[in-house]
Structure formats: C-alpha cells, structure tokens
Design an enzyme around this catalytic site. Structure first.
Site, short mmCIF file in Angstrom:
data_model
loop_
_atom_site.label_atom_id
_atom_site.label_comp_id
_atom_site.label_asym_id
_atom_site.label_seq_id
_atom_site.Cartn_x
_atom_site.Cartn_y
_atom_site.Cartn_z
N LYS A 196 45.74 41.73 12.36
CA LYS A 196 45.58 40.70 13.41
C LYS A 196 46.92 40.45 14.12
O LYS A 196 47.91 41.11 13.83
CB LYS A 196 45.02 39.41 12.79
C1 LIG Z 1 35.36 38.51 13.89
C2 LIG Z 1 35.91 38.29 12.51
N1 LIG Z 1 35.64 37.15 11.87
C3 LIG Z 1 36.11 36.89 10.64
C4 LIG Z 1 36.91 37.80 9.97
C5 LIG Z 1 37.37 37.50 8.58
O1 LIG Z 1 38.75 37.39 8.49
P1 LIG Z 1 39.52 37.71 7.13
O2 LIG Z 1 39.58 39.21 6.99
O3 LIG Z 1 40.89 37.12 7.36
O4 LIG Z 1 38.80 37.06 6.03
C6 LIG Z 1 37.23 39.00 10.60
C7 LIG Z 1 38.09 39.98 9.90
O5 LIG Z 1 38.31 41.07 10.29
C8 LIG Z 1 36.72 39.26 11.90
O6 LIG Z 1 37.00 40.39 12.54
#
Ligand SMILES: Cc1ncc(COP(=O)(O)O)c(C=O)c1O
Length: 396
Positions: A196
């Site tokens: 990210k």
């Molecule tokens: C659109 C979206 N929402 C939520 C998440 C979840 O984030 P995390 O990987 O930090 O738990 C991601 C992770 O790639 C994502 O792309």
C-alpha cells in the site's frame, strides 16, 4: 532482445522478476523503529497516539483509530456502524474478500452490486435496485486508488438513511472533487500493508469525524473494554469493564513509529506512483490488444495498482496464457480480483456465478501491472516492451 517469447524459449525482456508492488523502507524508517524498541513503550504508548493524530490531520478527519490490519479496520468500522445479524450491506464484487467478509463477521449479509465498465468502481445508479428494508450500509471500494462517485453514493445513502463506510485500502492520498478521501463519509478505512501507499508491516486505520463512532472503534480494538490500561491506571480503577465484544486489534508502537516515518514521505510516494502511471498511460493508450480503464477528470487517483484490460477479441490467447507469457518475460503481473462471491466459501453461502455480469466480464480480462515508488523509468519501459512483445505475438 529476441522476438521469440520467453515462454517459448526466447530471451526474457528482463533478467530478474519485477514485482507488482513492494514497500520502500529507508534508513530513517529503520532508525525510527529502533528508537521505539529502545523506549519505554513498544505497544499502547505515545507513538500510537501520535501516528493517529498525524494520520487524521493528513486526511482531514477529526479522529483516526489505528488497528492491526485493513481487515481489522473494516471489521471495526462495520461494528461501529452497528451492523448485526439480518442486516444487509451493499458493496462491490470487484474487491478483496476482506471487504465483504467484515459484514459476515458481524452476522450481516453482503449484497453485491455491479460496477461501471469504464472506471471499475461501484455503479451508483444501480444502488437503489439493491436496497431492501434490511439494507443498513454501503461499502464502496475506491478501486486501484480512483475515488468512486461519492456524491451520487451519498445521495442514494442519505435518501435511505444508510451509513457509508469507504474502503479506501487503495486510496490513501486520493481526492474527489478536491476533497481528501478520509473524512467524506461516516467511516473510512485504510490498509497499511507493504504494497500500500505507506506501511507498518501489517496495519490499518479507520477515520471518522464522529466522536461517538471513534469511541466505539477504540473499544472494539481493545476487547470492548471501557478504558485502556494507561487510562485505568491514571484513573485509579481496579479493573476495566468489558462493554462490547471486541478483539485485540491493537497496532504496536513499533509499527506506529514506522507509520509516522512513512507518512512523512507519502507525498513523494504518491508523486512517483503518479509519474509511473502517467508513463504507462502515455505508452499503452494505443497498444492493440489492451484497454485502459477511464480516469475521471475530477479525481486525484492514488494509483495503488495499475489495472489494464485485455481486449480478448483481438487476441488469439486467453488471459492465463498472456499472464504466463508476461511472467516468463519476468514481469510480475498479477490480477485484482476474482468477484468476491466466486470464492468457494461464498458459494457455500448461496451466492452464484453470473450474478454481476459487468464485474465478471472485467474479472475475466483484467491484469495488474507493476507499480511502486521505487520503480524506475527503465522498469516501466521493460513492462511496456514485454506487453508489446507478448500482445504483438498473440494479436489476431
Ligand atoms: C480493497 C481492500 N480492502 C481491504 C483490504 C484488507 O487490508 P489488509 O491486507 O491490511 O488486511 C485489502 C487488502 O489488500 C484491500 O485491497
């Protein structure tokens, strides 16, 4: 460079694999983490509060609550919004499963609506047809980092008294009509995973202007306890009461020290992502066999990923073949996403293929090209060269 595809035994465009995304950690990030490791607090200490304060300031929100992942941020937001058994929440199928899973964690049911064929974001015009008396919220996802049509989504949600939770996991730094993503809806969530915009290793953030929601979020990340350990000691309380069913979703001071250091570099990271995306768009806009998603005039795109669509009618190969050929050229293509409801778990819940034709048509053609702050112009040129070589080979 040989014209024979690497997959057929030719020389690859690159000698080593270019990943689709990766973190950028400098020496000052390392120093910030080490300093915290030597300090009194490695969790629930001052770095957490400072990171939250700076993050909130950056996105223009009153409150930011740090949690252990973007997934935890979604879960906490769905909890704070009061979604429970029997409630429906409308979202996009073109997302990582964490988005819709968060609704299920709280006993709700995700309702998948379709996306716009050009921007790949939730189509606000379809929302009213998805609403039922049980609908409580909408979770739009700013796909790839391009803000959704929030004005239209808010209008539909307001008319029904629904909460909007933005999944801005792709969109830290994005803007919509000159307004920063992070304080435009009741709740917004971000992910701080290494691919990210900034990272804490794993991590997430929820932002809101609403003090009551912020309180619920803080409790939820700490077992649902009424006060945290420092507060309990300061107030001389014997024990903290558990008032909600929460979790341990805390982010450590070690991670927040990294987050603070990374946040200072966010503008530089965004500028480089944008430069990479512009170079791709200039080079690829007329490439036969490829179609680029539309980018709106009124948005600042945060370019978490760079999606491109294969024009399969013009190609003699299917997506898996093109994918394998690009990988053989050492280009780390990947793809976002299979429709969330295609996953076997969702099939067990009764969701069926064929539900959202536009999202499914896009999912069959989409590729994600590498994009990350440390990418050089030469890296971008390698991706373009590989696409020209591979798509040129398979063009009808
Ligand atoms: C659109 C979206 N929402 C939520 C998440 C979840 O984030 P995390 O990987 O930090 O738990 C991601 C992770 O790639 C994502 O792309």
């Amino acid at each position: 460079m040989s014209d024979r595809l690497a997959i057929d035994g030719g020389r690859p465009v690159r000698a080593s694999l270019l990943p689709y995304g990766r973190q950028r950690i400098d020496e000052d990030d390392v120093r910030a983490v080490v300093e915290t490791l030597r300090s009194d607090f490695i969790t629930t200490g001052p770095a957490v509060a400072e990171f939250e304060r700076r993050f909130a300031e950056r996105v223009g929100a009153r409150h930011a609550v740090a949690v252990s992942s973007g997934t935890a941020a979604l879960h906490a937001a769905v909890f704070a919004a009061g979604i429970g058994p029997g409630d429906e929440v409308v979202t996009t199928p073109l997302t990582f499963v964490a988005t819709s899973n968060a609704v299920i964690y709280q006993g709700g049911r995700p309702v998948f609506s379709d996306v716009c064929a050009d921007t790949l974001n939730l189509d606000a015009r379809l929302l009213p047809s998805r609403f039922t008396p049980r609908t409580r919220a909408v979770i739009p996802v700013h796909f790839a980092g391009q803000p959704c049509d929030l004005d239209a989504i808010h209008a539909e949600a307001r008319a029904r008294g629904l909460i909007v939770i933005e999944d801005a996991a792709h969109a830290l730094g994005a803007e919509c009509l000159g307004r920063r993503i992070g304080a435009l809806s009741q709740l917004t969530i971000f992910s701080l995973h290494p691919v990210k915009h900034i990272t804490t290793g794993e991590g997430g953030m929820v932002t809101t202007d609403d003090g009551h929601l912020a309180e619920r979020l803080r409790r939820f990340r700490n077992h649902g306890l009424s006060v945290d350990a420092a507060d309990r000691q300061a107030r001389g309380l014997l024990y903290a009461e558990m008032v909600d069913l929460g979790f341990n979703y805390r982010l450590t001071d070690i991670q927040c020290a990294l987050g603070l250091s990374q946040l200072r570099k966010l503008d530089g990271f965004l500028a480089r992502r944008t430069a990479v995306a512009e170079r791709y768009r200039a080079e690829l806009k007329d490439l036969p066999g490829l179609v680029l998603p539309a980018v709106g005039d009124n948005v600042r795109h945060a370019w978490h990923i760079f999606p491109a669509l294969l024009d399969l009618e013009r190609l003699s190969a299917d997506r898996p073949t093109v994918f394998a050929a690009l990988r053989a050229e050492n280009i780390g293509v990947t793809f976002h996403y299979v429709p969330a409801y295609w996953h076997p778990y969702y099939e067990r819940l009764g969701y069926r293929r064929g539900l959202r034709p536009r999202a499914e048509a896009i999912a069959a053609r989409i590729l994600t090209l590498p994009i990350f702050p440390a990418m050089t112009d030469a890296d971008v040129d390698d991706v373009v060269a590989a696409l020209r070589k591979v798509l040129g080979h398979y063009l009808r």
